[in-house]
Design a protein around this motif. Structure first.
Motif: not given
Length: 311
Positions: A150-171
């Motif tokens: 339901d919630i995923q805490v993940i690591i990305t290589e960039t500050k603004d990765p291209p997440f799919p539009p159907q999800i919410n994201s919070s840095l």
């Protein structure tokens, strides 16, 4: 979908409402009686029968006095219609069960260092705020996958990765890499170090596989023209830091990865452009308890902010 081997239907044609009208009229022999049974208007039931016959290209009913009775064709497919309606009922029940389960459970995917630093406090917060919600923690070191938690805490290589539009994201956090060195090392008193300045020293590996943490470090080294060579391999931050405390070399790791610094180890910041990993919380906006998710992510932001200030 095939209702009968002799009559090929597709799924859109044989929708459930039309089949319910078909079965009810067949059982009652009357459009009006079927409408009362289904809680519809007689015109709606008649419309459903017309659409079903047009889509199938078959005549399913014939007049008998003031009522309707099945044609031979209608009788031939009745068993299959019953099967479709039973399957639909089971599907609706399954969806309801899953929804009820989601209402009483929140699953959170996390990587190990986020688990060590944030998950105990987060679960404690949710326990007090939403005592009827059970929290399920799922360790997931790899990157985002749809329908994982339901919630995923993940690591990305960039500050603004291209997440799919159907999800919410919070840095949540920008997590720079640092160098851990023995306290009696000749680098221990440096205010900061570049990647090129640490290249000639024995490195201790603290990761495994081809996960984002390793790739962020390797990519930064490649840009700096630094060749990565490990003298020792530990494959975990904790083990690598304890090896540093024994004077076996240095290790580079994200600052959040330092849960408890062993005695005899000093942390030196890397100079810009240092490797940085970015930590995001992502979620599905369609969750039945969006308020729980919103509160959980807000708490994660507070925990990450506290870590950032502590530096």
């Amino acid at each position: 979908m095939h209702i009968c081997a002799n009559y090929s239907y597709n799924y859109r044609m044989s929708n459930v409402i039309q089949l319910q009208s078909f079965k009810s009229v067949a059982a009652t022999g009357s459009v009006r009686a079927a409408a009362q049974h289904l809680g519809m208007s007689p015109s709606a039931v008649s419309h459903h029968l017309k659409l079903l016959e047009e889509s199938a290209g078959l005549t399913l009913f014939q007049r008998r006095g003031r009522g309707l009775c099945l044609t031979d064709t209608g009788t031939a497919i009745m068993g299959e219609v019953d099967g479709v309606l039973e399957s639909s009922s089971r599907l609706q029940q399954r969806i309801s069960d899953l929804k009820d389960n989601r209402i009483n459970r929140l699953s959170i995917g996390y990587f190990s260092t986020a688990g060590n630093r944030w998950m105990p406090e987060l679960v404690l917060f949710l326990e007090h705020k939403f005592p009827n919600t059970a929290v399920q923690l799922n360790l997931a070191e790899d990157q985002w996958h749809e329908d994982r938690s339901d919630i995923q805490v993940i690591i990305t290589e960039t500050k603004d990765p291209p997440f799919p539009p159907q999800i919410n994201s919070s840095l949540l956090l920008e997590d720079p890499y640092v160098v851990a060195v023995p306290e009696n090392h000749d680098l221990a008193n440096c205010k900061e170090l570049s990647l090129t300045e640490v290249e000639g020293y024995p490195w201790i590996d603290n990761d495994k596989g081809e996960g984002p943490c390793r790739m962020i470090l390797f990519d930064a080294c490649a840009r700096a023209g630094v060749q990565v060579q490990f003298k020792h391999e530990a494959h975990s931050f904790v083990a690598a830091l304890h090896m540093v405390s024994r004077g076996l070399g240095i290790t580079l790791l994200p600052r959040l990865g330092i849960d408890q610094l062993p005695d005899g180890v000093v942390i030196v910041p890397l100079a810009a452009p240092e490797p940085i990993r970015y930590v995001h919380a992502i979620s599905d906006p369609g969750h039945p308890q969006q308020d729980v998710i919103d509160e959980a992510i807000s708490a994660l932001r507070d925990l990450a902010s506290d870590d950032a200030v502590a530096r």
